[in-house]
Design a protein around this motif. Sequence first.
Motif, PDB file in Angstrom:
ATOM      1  N   ASP A  49       0.845  -1.196   0.000  1.00  8.30           N
ATOM      2  CA  ASP A  49       0.000   0.000   0.000  1.00  8.30           C
ATOM      3  C   ASP A  49       0.878   1.243   0.000  1.00  8.30           C
ATOM      4  OD1 ASP A  49      -1.830   2.003   0.374  1.00  8.30           O
ATOM      5  OD2 ASP A  49      -2.953   0.973   1.934  1.00  8.30           O
ATOM      6  N   THR A  50       0.823   2.006  -1.092  1.00  6.66           N
ATOM      7  CA  THR A  50       1.623   3.226  -1.221  1.00  6.66           C
ATOM      8  C   THR A  50       0.736   4.462  -1.350  1.00  6.66           C
ATOM      9  OG1 THR A  50       1.731   2.929  -3.621  1.00  6.66           O
ATOM     10  CG2 THR A  50       3.528   1.996  -2.318  1.00  6.66           C
ATOM     11  N   THR A  51      -0.502   4.373  -0.874  1.00  7.61           N
ATOM     12  CA  THR A  51      -1.455   5.470  -1.052  1.00  7.61           C
ATOM     13  C   THR A  51      -1.406   6.494   0.068  1.00  7.61           C
ATOM     14  OG1 THR A  51      -3.203   4.228   0.088  1.00  7.61           O
ATOM     15  CG2 THR A  51      -3.035   3.958  -2.306  1.00  7.61           C
ATOM     16  N   HIS A  52      -0.531   6.308   1.047  1.00 10.20           N
ATOM     17  CA  HIS A  52      -0.533   7.188   2.213  1.00 10.20           C
ATOM     18  C   HIS A  52       0.741   8.030   2.287  1.00 10.20           C
ATOM     19  CE1 HIS A  52      -3.958   4.855   3.629  1.00 10.20           C
ATOM     20  NE2 HIS A  52      -3.260   3.764   3.406  1.00 10.20           N
ATOM     21  N   GLU A  55       8.045   9.492  -5.618  1.00  6.94           N
ATOM     22  CA  GLU A  55       7.300   8.347  -6.142  1.00  6.94           C
ATOM     23  C   GLU A  55       7.636   8.197  -7.623  1.00  6.94           C
ATOM     24  OE1 GLU A  55       3.127   7.701  -4.207  1.00  6.94           O
ATOM     25  OE2 GLU A  55       3.401   9.859  -4.430  1.00  6.94           O
ATOM     26  N   THR A  65      -1.413  -3.785  -5.366  1.00 11.56           N
ATOM     27  CA  THR A  65      -0.993  -2.403  -5.176  1.00 11.56           C
ATOM     28  C   THR A  65      -2.085  -1.454  -5.649  1.00 11.56           C
ATOM     29  OG1 THR A  65      -0.018  -1.998  -7.369  1.00 11.56           O
ATOM     30  CG2 THR A  65       1.364  -3.139  -5.750  1.00 11.56           C
ATOM     31  N   ASP A  66      -1.813  -0.159  -5.464  1.00 18.72           N
ATOM     32  CA  ASP A  66      -2.663   0.870  -6.038  1.00 18.72           C
ATOM     33  C   ASP A  66      -2.268   1.070  -7.495  1.00 18.72           C
ATOM     34  OD1 ASP A  66      -4.609   2.860  -6.118  1.00 18.72           O
ATOM     35  OD2 ASP A  66      -3.190   4.435  -5.571  1.00 18.72           O
ATOM     36  N   ASN A 107      -0.507   2.718 -10.145  1.00 22.42           N
ATOM     37  CA  ASN A 107       0.636   3.615 -10.285  1.00 22.42           C
ATOM     38  C   ASN A 107       1.543   3.032 -11.370  1.00 22.42           C
ATOM     39  OD1 ASN A 107       3.433   4.648  -9.808  1.00 22.42           O
ATOM     40  ND2 ASN A 107       2.451   5.724  -8.101  1.00 22.42           N
ATOM     41  N   MET A 149      -8.839   0.008  -3.010  1.00 21.21           N
ATOM     42  CA  MET A 149      -8.217   1.287  -3.340  1.00 21.21           C
ATOM     43  C   MET A 149      -8.899   1.926  -4.541  1.00 21.21           C
ATOM     44  SD  MET A 149      -4.182   0.417  -2.821  1.00 21.21           S
ATOM     45  CE  MET A 149      -3.589  -0.480  -1.380  1.00 21.21           C
ATOM     46  N   LYS A 186     -12.239   5.538  -4.607  1.00 26.81           N
ATOM     47  CA  LYS A 186     -12.271   6.728  -5.470  1.00 26.81           C
ATOM     48  C   LYS A 186     -13.611   6.891  -6.189  1.00 26.81           C
ATOM     49  CE  LYS A 186      -7.357   5.886  -6.277  1.00 26.81           C
ATOM     50  NZ  LYS A 186      -6.365   5.411  -7.249  1.00 26.81           N
TER      51      LYS A 186
END
Length: 672
Positions: free
Chosen positions: A274-277, A309, A335-336, A338, A360, A364
């Motif tokens: 998780d890289t959304t934060h 990023e 993952t998100d 990206n 994720m 949205k």
Amino acid sequence: MMVLYDDPSDQRSLSLDDTSSTEESPDETRLSLETTSDSVPYIGQRFGTHDAAYEFYSEFAKGCGFSIRRHRTEGKDGVGKGLTRRYFVCHRAGNTPAKNSNENKPQRNRKSSRCGCQAYLRISKTTELGAPEWRVTGFANHHNHELLEPNQVRFLPAYRTISDTDKTRILMFAKTGISVQQMMRLMELEKCVEPGYLPFTEKDVRNLLQSFRKVDPEDESIDLLRMCRNIKDKDQNFRFEFTLDSNNRLENIAWSYASSVQMYEIFGDAVVFDTTHRLNAFDMPLGIWVGMNNYGMPCFFGCVLLREENLRSFSWALKAFLGFMNGKAPQTLLTDQNMCLKEAISMEMPATKHALCIWMIVAKFPSWFNAILGERYNEWKAEFYRLYNLEAIEDFELGWRDMVNCFGLHTNRHISNLSALRSLWALPYLRSHFFAGMTSTGQSKSINAFIQRFLNAQTRLAHFVEQVAVAVDFKDQAGEQQTMQQNLQNICLKTGAPMEAHAAAILTPFAFSKLQEQLVLAAHYASYQMEDGFLVRHHTKDEGGRKVYWVPREGIVSCSCHQFEFSGILCRHTLRVLSTGNCFQIPERYLPLRWRRISVPSTKLLHCIPSDHAERVQLLQSMVSTLITESAKSKERLDIATEHVSMLLSRIREQPVLPQGTRDISSIHRNF
């Protein structure tokens, strides 16, 4: 006369000359004194200092629905003559100055509130009565914009203030690791105010915490690295990697705990990255690796902080993670969306199946479709979930086209993007890959709640590593309690089939409940032997069904629905065929280790005892797990176990404990 401007934009756009103001005259002064309330500025009004005049005008503005700022000052020619005139203007006076664009520096696209408002207050310095004082010589209260209501004006920056007492309180809260939202709620309760009525907002609190971080970023980085080195000295199994930029400043850092590495050995087959934060108090992207254990609970694998990023940063993060896990890549990685991360995964983990986290994406949806679909939004969302959960790709493709036509979304860019990436998120395309159930709504909420524990406000970067360690330790303890609670539950057999009893003795209660659900459903299916296997379909259907292939001598069985490959749990179709073929136990290979009643030994215990004791500790934990399972089957067994374990604990506590050696870490320095 010389004129000094506080703001270059005001010089061009706001003209406050003598003709635009109400000048002081004896008659006007007398009229103002007779007809004007003390709360409204009037010509001839006197103040001891220009700051007092500013405070008075500010209170007046707040009551009217606007705020003010200092505009310009005028003074006598020559050095040291002092100021003789000041202007205070509406916060929307002037126009936004044009900025010189810089291609190398990203521009913030923020809309200005300035609209050329001409409301103002002018004060002039006089010494007519001996002592210097400031007198109102010009005042206009005509605005070219709407004034705010009392419940709105308090949100203007001029009226949002954090007192020194509140700052101290906020910093104390931050050190405990609670979130900004929780801080706001606590302070509302302490001050007995309604939610949203504090004199500052969540954004102000985040900015305050951000300002403390900026005090000395180099010291922050040094403290963070020193913290990691201290942990490493106390626990040799703790792992961390970092990079420095050309100025020898911290660029990226990743770390993982000993317990995480050990859990990954068994449960690292499916991983969420998780890289959304971003950290609340730092402008750094945060990545968290999380998985799911055999009891259906999230487990932490690692953390990374990145400066950027981009492809280079994500590639470094993935390499560091693989290094922590002894080069073992996960089977699947969620993952998100990206593109840089997608490319990095294909480079660093080419054998890993990459997919997109559905939760994720769904998060949205309100911003993407709520306004467009209006009242039909919930109807569309229900149809989306139906399509998402389909089994056949052909059914999904047909249903997706019908959905787009039905809701008129042909030109919607988000729908087009989702369609282009459907093979990365739609279950019909992913069912032949293992995801440990992490695509379900319930498990996604559990994982997201787990991740939120790491996103609390921090005042120091080094504190974040400590906070993650505390959160992981807390989760481990809570997990042990939940595991024990699951094991103590009496398992109710619903079918009476030998396969059910066999699975109940081997699988965890979480995994067994999933298999039991399929066993119950299997009774509603009919199986027909074909030349190349079996056709299995619901007893009410005359067409369709699933193809099951079974090789009894080799103990191999597979189904065209791919549920076992997807979840590690046999489907109703295969269970029906096994039952028809007089199979009384589930083949060993279809009871995966990751879903069995195994106990991962505490790394905190193992790393502080001699290595030759580790196997004995693991054996003891396995025996204890079996003891709990067997004891929970009846009240009599539980009574006997409780009595004997109590006696055994008393005997053990009588034995001496060898002192563990401690290491002095006070001499660790900042050698990077």
